[in-house]
Design an enzyme around this catalytic site. Structure first.
Site, PDB file in Angstrom:
ATOM      1  N   CYS A 143      -4.322   0.678  -2.551  1.00 45.11           N
ATOM      2  CA  CYS A 143      -3.279  -0.541  -1.578  1.00 45.11           C
ATOM      3  C   CYS A 143      -3.054  -1.566  -2.076  1.00 45.11           C
ATOM      4  O   CYS A 143      -2.875  -1.778  -3.104  1.00 45.11           O
ATOM      5  CB  CYS A 143      -4.961  -1.610  -1.921  1.00 45.11           C
TER       6      CYS A 143
ATOM      7  N   CYS B  39     -10.073  -3.301  -4.204  1.00 46.25           N
ATOM      8  CA  CYS B  39      -9.328  -4.644  -4.814  1.00 46.25           C
ATOM      9  C   CYS B  39     -10.604  -5.946  -5.347  1.00 46.25           C
ATOM     10  O   CYS B  39      -9.451  -6.016  -6.426  1.00 46.25           O
ATOM     11  CB  CYS B  39      -8.494  -4.872  -3.561  1.00 46.25           C
TER      12      CYS B  39
ATOM     13  N   ASN C 139       0.868  -0.976   0.031  1.00 49.10           N
ATOM     14  CA  ASN C 139       0.335  -0.195  -0.289  1.00 49.10           C
ATOM     15  C   ASN C 139       0.768   1.382   0.038  1.00 49.10           C
ATOM     16  O   ASN C 139       1.818   1.144   0.983  1.00 49.10           O
ATOM     17  CB  ASN C 139      -1.218   0.122   1.549  1.00 49.10           C
ATOM     18  N   ILE C 140       0.475   2.265  -0.682  1.00 48.64           N
ATOM     19  CA  ILE C 140       1.165   3.417  -0.695  1.00 48.64           C
ATOM     20  C   ILE C 140      -0.225   5.270  -0.493  1.00 48.64           C
ATOM     21  O   ILE C 140      -0.122   4.879  -1.518  1.00 48.64           O
ATOM     22  CB  ILE C 140       1.667   3.624  -2.231  1.00 48.64           C
ATOM     23  N   GLU C 141       0.526   5.089   0.570  1.00 48.66           N
ATOM     24  CA  GLU C 141      -0.938   6.185   1.319  1.00 48.66           C
ATOM     25  C   GLU C 141      -0.242   7.128   1.166  1.00 48.66           C
ATOM     26  O   GLU C 141       0.677   8.204   0.032  1.00 48.66           O
ATOM     27  CB  GLU C 141      -0.818   6.160   2.393  1.00 48.66           C
TER      28      GLU C 141
ATOM     29  N   GLU D  38      -2.943  -4.797  -2.656  1.00 49.02           N
ATOM     30  CA  GLU D  38      -3.058  -5.475  -3.964  1.00 49.02           C
ATOM     31  C   GLU D  38      -3.656  -4.796  -5.558  1.00 49.02           C
ATOM     32  O   GLU D  38      -3.343  -5.437  -6.252  1.00 49.02           O
ATOM     33  CB  GLU D  38      -4.781  -6.454  -3.690  1.00 49.02           C
TER      34      GLU D  38
HETATM   35  N1  THU Z   1      -4.738  -1.551   2.661  1.00 47.02           N
HETATM   36  C1  THU Z   1      -4.738  -2.295   1.639  1.00 47.02           C
HETATM   37  O1  THU Z   1      -3.693  -1.937   1.439  1.00 47.02           O
HETATM   38  N2  THU Z   1      -5.581  -3.213   1.199  1.00 47.02           N
HETATM   39  C2  THU Z   1      -6.805  -3.655   1.426  1.00 47.02           C
HETATM   40  O2  THU Z   1      -7.629  -4.635   0.804  1.00 47.02           O
HETATM   41  C3  THU Z   1      -7.559  -2.364   2.336  1.00 47.02           C
HETATM   42  C4  THU Z   1      -6.997  -1.425   3.007  1.00 47.02           C
HETATM   43  C5  THU Z   1      -4.465  -0.425   2.913  1.00 47.02           C
HETATM   44  C6  THU Z   1      -4.844   1.289   2.734  1.00 47.02           C
HETATM   45  C7  THU Z   1      -4.761   2.092   3.548  1.00 47.02           C
HETATM   46  O3  THU Z   1      -2.881   2.650   3.644  1.00 47.02           O
HETATM   47  C8  THU Z   1      -4.131   0.664   4.321  1.00 47.02           C
HETATM   48  O4  THU Z   1      -4.714  -0.196   4.192  1.00 47.02           O
HETATM   49  C9  THU Z   1      -5.111   1.572   5.901  1.00 47.02           C
HETATM   50  O5  THU Z   1      -6.609   1.343   5.903  1.00 47.02           O
END
Ligand code: THU
Length: 135
Positions: free
Chosen positions: A53, A93, A42-44, A55
């Protein structure tokens, strides 16, 4: 490839996460039919909604490379690298998975000790996909 190997690659992918806002690291390992694996994290973003996300990072890397034939994905997540789980992929996703995968695509949701596995059909019943709904 054994599921355990795919799970290990998802755990390794977690360490690449960019999560200054949630602190929640997520890793994914996407298995292609020929055995190739694409990892994602995940990259915020400070503006929140551009966050992607783990995935989808894995899928988009693979699709960019011309991959279209996928068999399974392993996903894990947790704060500070500690896996909490099982990790269920978000709805967005799941819909992206449906774009490129059949309903028998396998999703390994990793927890601290092990994993549970479900088909995409189980996680996204009555799904919308281009092939079936557009004429
Ligand atoms: N996140 C994912 O990477 N995959 C998911 O299916 C659900 C949520 C990440 C997004 C965010 O960076 C962190 O989890 C908290 O929501």
């Amino acid at each position: 490839m054994k599921p355990e190997k795919l799970v290990e690659l998802a755990k390794e992918a977690m360490t690449h996460a960019y999560v200054p806002y949630s602190g929640y690291q997520v890793g994914a390992a996407l298995l292609c039919a020929d055995g190739t694996v694409y990892q994602g994290c995940n990259i915020e973003n400070a503006s929140y909604s551009p966050t992607v996300c783990a995935e989808r990072t894995a899928f988009f890397k693979a699709v960019y490379d011309g991959r279209r034939d996928f068999t399974a994905i392993a996903v894990c997540g947790g704060k500070g690298g500690r896996i909490t789980g099982p990790f269920p992929p978000c709805g967005v996703c799941r819909q992206v998975m449906r774009e490129f995968c059949r309903e028998d695509f396998l999703i390994y949701m990793v927890n601290a000790q092990s994993y549970e596995v479900h088909t995409l059909a189980e996680l996204l019943p009555y799904s919308f996909s281009a092939g079936e709904h557009m004429t």
